[in-house]
Design a protein around this motif. Structure first.
Motif, PDB file in Angstrom:
ATOM      1  N   CYS A  16       0.819  -1.222   0.000  1.00 37.54           N
ATOM      2  CA  CYS A  16       0.000   0.000   0.000  1.00 37.54           C
ATOM      3  C   CYS A  16       0.850   1.270   0.000  1.00 37.54           C
ATOM      4  CB  CYS A  16      -0.920   0.005   1.224  1.00 37.54           C
ATOM      5  SG  CYS A  16      -2.163  -1.294   1.209  1.00 37.54           S
ATOM      6  N   HIS A  17       2.176   1.118   0.062  1.00 38.79           N
ATOM      7  CA  HIS A  17       3.106   2.259   0.073  1.00 38.79           C
ATOM      8  C   HIS A  17       2.851   3.195   1.253  1.00 38.79           C
ATOM      9  CE1 HIS A  17       4.396   0.883  -3.842  1.00 38.79           C
ATOM     10  NE2 HIS A  17       3.134   0.859  -4.213  1.00 38.79           N
ATOM     11  N   VAL A  18       2.624   2.581   2.434  1.00 35.09           N
ATOM     12  CA  VAL A  18       2.438   3.332   3.682  1.00 35.09           C
ATOM     13  C   VAL A  18       3.239   2.611   4.769  1.00 35.09           C
ATOM     14  CG1 VAL A  18       0.133   4.188   3.062  1.00 35.09           C
ATOM     15  CG2 VAL A  18       0.345   2.023   4.301  1.00 35.09           C
ATOM     16  N   THR A  19       3.188   3.132   5.996  1.00 32.56           N
ATOM     17  CA  THR A  19       3.899   2.474   7.101  1.00 32.56           C
ATOM     18  C   THR A  19       3.020   1.396   7.723  1.00 32.56           C
ATOM     19  OG1 THR A  19       3.069   3.993   8.777  1.00 32.56           O
ATOM     20  CG2 THR A  19       5.107   4.643   7.636  1.00 32.56           C
ATOM     21  N   ALA A  20       3.657   0.483   8.447  1.00 30.61           N
ATOM     22  CA  ALA A  20       2.912  -0.570   9.153  1.00 30.61           C
ATOM     23  C   ALA A  20       1.971   0.060  10.177  1.00 30.61           C
ATOM     24  CB  ALA A  20       3.874  -1.539   9.834  1.00 30.61           C
ATOM     25  N   ASP A  21       2.384   1.193  10.753  1.00 31.23           N
ATOM     26  CA  ASP A  21       1.534   1.888  11.727  1.00 31.23           C
ATOM     27  C   ASP A  21       0.233   2.371  11.069  1.00 31.23           C
ATOM     28  OD1 ASP A  21       1.218   2.808  14.410  1.00 31.23           O
ATOM     29  OD2 ASP A  21       1.497   4.860  13.653  1.00 31.23           O
ATOM     30  N   ASP A  48      -8.973 -10.232   1.422  1.00 31.84           N
ATOM     31  CA  ASP A  48      -9.345  -8.956   2.048  1.00 31.84           C
ATOM     32  C   ASP A  48      -8.427  -7.830   1.576  1.00 31.84           C
ATOM     33  OD1 ASP A  48     -11.475 -10.051   3.481  1.00 31.84           O
ATOM     34  OD2 ASP A  48     -10.189 -10.590   5.178  1.00 31.84           O
ATOM     35  N   LEU A  49      -7.139  -8.138   1.399  1.00 30.80           N
ATOM     36  CA  LEU A  49      -6.194  -7.137   0.897  1.00 30.80           C
ATOM     37  C   LEU A  49      -6.563  -6.718  -0.527  1.00 30.80           C
ATOM     38  CD1 LEU A  49      -3.652  -5.415   0.866  1.00 30.80           C
ATOM     39  CD2 LEU A  49      -2.330  -7.493   0.390  1.00 30.80           C
ATOM     40  N   LEU A  50      -6.839  -7.705  -1.375  1.00 34.39           N
ATOM     41  CA  LEU A  50      -7.212  -7.384  -2.759  1.00 34.39           C
ATOM     42  C   LEU A  50      -8.489  -6.542  -2.806  1.00 34.39           C
ATOM     43  CD1 LEU A  50      -6.396 -10.749  -4.533  1.00 34.39           C
ATOM     44  CD2 LEU A  50      -5.232  -8.559  -4.857  1.00 34.39           C
ATOM     45  N   ARG A  51      -9.479  -6.905  -1.994  1.00 32.55           N
ATOM     46  CA  ARG A  51     -10.737  -6.144  -1.941  1.00 32.55           C
ATOM     47  C   ARG A  51     -10.465  -4.700  -1.507  1.00 32.55           C
ATOM     48  NH1 ARG A  51     -13.088  -8.893   1.774  1.00 32.55           N
ATOM     49  NH2 ARG A  51     -13.656 -10.545   0.346  1.00 32.55           N
ATOM     50  N   PHE A  52      -9.630  -4.538  -0.480  1.00 33.18           N
ATOM     51  CA  PHE A  52      -9.282  -3.207   0.024  1.00 33.18           C
ATOM     52  C   PHE A  52      -8.595  -2.375  -1.067  1.00 33.18           C
ATOM     53  CE2 PHE A  52      -6.083  -0.374   1.870  1.00 33.18           C
ATOM     54  CZ  PHE A  52      -6.882   0.423   2.680  1.00 33.18           C
ATOM     55  N   LEU A  53      -7.635  -2.970  -1.766  1.00 29.63           N
ATOM     56  CA  LEU A  53      -6.919  -2.247  -2.823  1.00 29.63           C
ATOM     57  C   LEU A  53      -7.863  -1.816  -3.940  1.00 29.63           C
ATOM     58  CD1 LEU A  53      -3.690  -4.450  -3.042  1.00 29.63           C
ATOM     59  CD2 LEU A  53      -3.868  -2.136  -2.092  1.00 29.63           C
ATOM     60  N   ARG A  54      -8.758  -2.724  -4.340  1.00 35.25           N
ATOM     61  CA  ARG A  54      -9.710  -2.389  -5.415  1.00 35.25           C
ATOM     62  C   ARG A  54     -10.673  -1.280  -4.972  1.00 35.25           C
ATOM     63  NH1 ARG A  54     -10.174  -8.155  -5.859  1.00 35.25           N
ATOM     64  NH2 ARG A  54      -8.783  -8.864  -7.490  1.00 35.25           N
ATOM     65  N   GLU A  55     -11.225  -1.423  -3.770  1.00 40.39           N
ATOM     66  CA  GLU A  55     -12.202  -0.443  -3.278  1.00 40.39           C
ATOM     67  C   GLU A  55     -11.598   0.952  -3.153  1.00 40.39           C
ATOM     68  OE1 GLU A  55     -13.594  -2.155   0.387  1.00 40.39           O
ATOM     69  OE2 GLU A  55     -14.965  -3.533  -0.647  1.00 40.39           O
ATOM     70  N   ASN A  56     -10.294   1.016  -2.913  1.00 37.55           N
ATOM     71  CA  ASN A  56      -9.627   2.305  -2.744  1.00 37.55           C
ATOM     72  C   ASN A  56      -8.825   2.730  -3.972  1.00 37.55           C
ATOM     73  OD1 ASN A  56     -10.180   3.169   0.183  1.00 37.55           O
ATOM     74  ND2 ASN A  56      -9.683   1.005   0.353  1.00 37.55           N
ATOM     75  N   MET A  58      -6.359   1.502  -5.485  1.00 40.63           N
ATOM     76  CA  MET A  58      -4.908   1.436  -5.303  1.00 40.63           C
ATOM     77  C   MET A  58      -4.353   0.392  -6.271  1.00 40.63           C
ATOM     78  SD  MET A  58      -4.832   1.631  -1.149  1.00 40.63           S
ATOM     79  CE  MET A  58      -3.119   2.069  -0.887  1.00 40.63           C
ATOM     80  N   PRO A  59      -3.127   0.580  -6.747  1.00 40.38           N
ATOM     81  CA  PRO A  59      -2.557  -0.396  -7.680  1.00 40.38           C
ATOM     82  C   PRO A  59      -2.337  -1.757  -6.999  1.00 40.38           C
ATOM     83  CG  PRO A  59      -0.910   1.239  -7.049  1.00 40.38           C
ATOM     84  CD  PRO A  59      -2.219   1.685  -6.463  1.00 40.38           C
ATOM     85  N   ILE A  60      -2.548  -2.808  -7.763  1.00 37.80           N
ATOM     86  CA  ILE A  60      -2.352  -4.162  -7.242  1.00 37.80           C
ATOM     87  C   ILE A  60      -1.003  -4.659  -7.736  1.00 37.80           C
ATOM     88  CG2 ILE A  60      -3.200  -6.529  -7.279  1.00 37.80           C
ATOM     89  CD1 ILE A  60      -6.033  -5.357  -7.500  1.00 37.80           C
ATOM     90  N   HIS A  61      -0.098  -4.895  -6.798  1.00 38.32           N
ATOM     91  CA  HIS A  61       1.247  -5.348  -7.126  1.00 38.32           C
ATOM     92  C   HIS A  61       1.178  -6.693  -7.849  1.00 38.32           C
ATOM     93  CE1 HIS A  61       5.356  -6.784  -6.516  1.00 38.32           C
ATOM     94  NE2 HIS A  61       5.688  -5.519  -6.334  1.00 38.32           N
TER      95      HIS A  61
END
Length: 192
Positions: A16-21, A48-56, A58-61
């Motif tokens: 997601c190109h963010v921090t773990a925090d 759940d990760l794929l769903r989150f990336l699509r809903e937002n 965000m690019p899917i690696h």
């Protein structure tokens, strides 16, 4: 190649190109679904990760790309499991493959792995394949799973009972690679 089913918050942070925090904060806010391991570590399921990336948007690696068809093979004979695994590994179609040796383990794998297709032996220790099929097909959350029943023992009306319970096809053991190809075609998977 089998892909992972869940990821740590650090792994997800990289995708997601963010921090773990930030991932932890999103989880606490209910923006991304997490579960905790018995040791208390947060994990995010691949789906759940794929769903989150699509809903937002965000690019899917590419590492998370098409993991293929999820297949669960349930049989108490390791030789049968290995024949099916070798057959699928030679195919060009991408697959994720998991195994279970009895009906109880099959139930757990249905819940955690969420397969698209199950190769299910009818004669299993404990919970037999008929009961596993009945439970899967009577549950609205799992009724979509395609069941390819397998037997070397049951014939006639007894064997056909699994089709009445909702299995897509019944394979007689021993089966050939061509039998496996036809069974998968019947449930919409083309082996190339």
């Amino acid at each position: 190649m089998e892909s992972r089913l869940s990821y740590s918050t650090s792994d997800v942070a990289k995708y997601c190109h963010v921090t773990a925090d930030t991932i932890r904060k999103w989880a606490e806010a209910g923006k991304i679904r997490v579960f905790k391991t018995p040791g208390g570590h947060r994990r995010i399921r691949r789906d759940d990760l794929l769903r989150f990336l699509r809903e937002n948007n965000m690019p899917i690696h590419e590492d998370l790309g098409n993991a293929g068809v999820k297949i669960l093979v349930v049989d108490d004979e390791k030789a049968v499991i290995s024949v099916i695994r070798r057959f699928l590994e030679r195919a060009q179609t991408p697959f994720q493959i998991e195994m279970a040796m009895d009906g109880f383990d099959a139930g757990q794998m249905v819940a955690t792995f969420q397969p698209d297709i199950i190769f299910l032996d009818l004669r299993l220790p404990g919970l037999d394949g008929f009961e596993v099929t009945r439970r899967i097909k009577s549950n609205p959350d799992t009724s979509h799973i395609n069941i390819i029943a397998m037997t070397g023992y049951y014939q006639g009306e007894v064997a056909n009972r699994v089709l009445e319970l909702g299995a897509a096809i019944l394979l007689q053991k021993p089966f050939t690679p061509d039998d496996l190809r036809k069974a998968l075609a019947k449930v919409g998977v083309d082996i190339s």
